[in-house]
Design an enzyme around this catalytic site. Structure first.
Site, PDB file in Angstrom:
ATOM      1  N   SER A 144       0.835  -1.190   0.000  1.00 56.01           N
ATOM      2  CA  SER A 144       0.000   0.000   0.000  1.00 56.01           C
ATOM      3  C   SER A 144       0.872   1.243   0.000  1.00 56.01           C
ATOM      4  O   SER A 144       1.956   1.260   0.596  1.00 56.01           O
ATOM      5  CB  SER A 144      -0.905   0.015   1.241  1.00 56.01           C
ATOM      6  OG  SER A 144      -1.569   1.263   1.372  1.00 56.01           O
ATOM      7  N   TYR A 157      -3.429  -1.185   9.466  1.00 54.46           N
ATOM      8  CA  TYR A 157      -3.383  -1.694   8.091  1.00 54.46           C
ATOM      9  C   TYR A 157      -2.011  -1.441   7.473  1.00 54.46           C
ATOM     10  O   TYR A 157      -1.399  -2.343   6.879  1.00 54.46           O
ATOM     11  CB  TYR A 157      -4.479  -1.017   7.271  1.00 54.46           C
ATOM     12  CG  TYR A 157      -4.471  -1.373   5.803  1.00 54.46           C
ATOM     13  CD1 TYR A 157      -5.034  -2.565   5.355  1.00 54.46           C
ATOM     14  CD2 TYR A 157      -3.898  -0.521   4.864  1.00 54.46           C
ATOM     15  CE1 TYR A 157      -5.032  -2.891   4.007  1.00 54.46           C
ATOM     16  CE2 TYR A 157      -3.892  -0.838   3.513  1.00 54.46           C
ATOM     17  CZ  TYR A 157      -4.459  -2.018   3.092  1.00 54.46           C
ATOM     18  OH  TYR A 157      -4.445  -2.348   1.767  1.00 54.46           O
TER      19      TYR A 157
END
Length: 252
Positions: A144, A157
């Site tokens: 990410s 996350y």
């Protein structure tokens, strides 16, 4: 590439779906996994086959490591029956879900669910499938952009994705003698249904992301899936142990 096979986890929707199509367009056969969206997975397979490609779909919960051995057996059966092979060439660890919660509000249960899917699941699924992964193949782990830039609510996350980036470098080191390349692709925010589809349906958010991106718009799944697919070809055969951010230049 017609004799190559790629496995894409979480391939029934979003980036995984787009990646399956991008791989098929490059001539690879594709096996996708789905968690619960069986009809969507079947539709992906049908579309690939209608366009002259080859595909299959298998159910898998990447957060349940106890199911991985049985999944490997199912995968072996599909590879044998459909392609007369005992192995496959590329593994794309894409399956996942989003969570937005401040550090002080993140619960242990939320943390554990992220860990099970985004890190522990990737670690042990890859380990389980390693005997089935062909030499001179490759692994692409989806990370990410949040491992570079920070936004409130992404601590848990992003931490899991940071762990994936470190793991990928270690895998590249250990699997290099087999000719297996391992890279990560780090998308920015995309207009998919990931995380509830906020970036897809919220015009205000789309506008903000566009203003914070050098290319002036929010990303689409197709902007990233092509990068993943290219890493599964000989075009990028000398790229190894790299983090490739495909974010359109977010937050520079």
């Amino acid at each position: 590439m017609t004799n190559k096979i790629a496995l894409v986890t979480g391939g029934s929707r979003g980036l995984g779906r787009s990646t399956a199509f991008a791989l098929a367009q490059k001539g690879l056969a594709v096996v996708i996994t789905y968690h619960s969206q069986q009809e969507q997975a079947a539709a992906v397979v049908a579309q690939i086959e209608q366009n002259g490609g080859q595909a299959a779909a298998l159910q898998l919960d990447t957060g349940v490591t106890a199911s991985f051995a049985a999944f490997a057996e199912q995968l072996t059966a599909v590879l044998t029956e459909k392609w007369q092979r005992q192995n496959f060439d590329f593994l794309v660890n894409n399956a996942g879900f989003g969570l937005e919660a401040g550090f002080a509000e993140t619960t242990e249960a939320q943390f554990d669910s992220l860990m099970n899917v985004h890190f522990k699941g990737v670690y042990f699924l890859t380990q389980t499938l390693l005997p089935l992964l062909a030499d001179q193949g490759g692994i692409v782990n989806v990370s990410s952009g949040l491992t570079r830039f920070t936004t409130p609510g992404g601590s848990a996350y992003a931490a899991m994705k940071g762990a994936i980036e470190v793991l990928s470098r270690y895998l590249a080191k250990e699997l290099g003698p087999r000719g297996i390349r391992v890279n990560t692709v780090a998308p920015g925010l995309m207009a998919t249904d990931f995380g509830g589809g906020a970036a897809k349906d919220n015009d205000q958010l789309r506008g903000f992301i566009g203003s914070a991106t050098t290319l002036g718009r929010i990303g689409e799944a197709e902007d990233v899936s092509g990068v993943i697919a290219a890493l599964c070809t000989d075009e990028l055969k000398w790229v190894d142990a790299q983090r490739i951010e495909a974010s359109g230049g977010m937050f520079l």
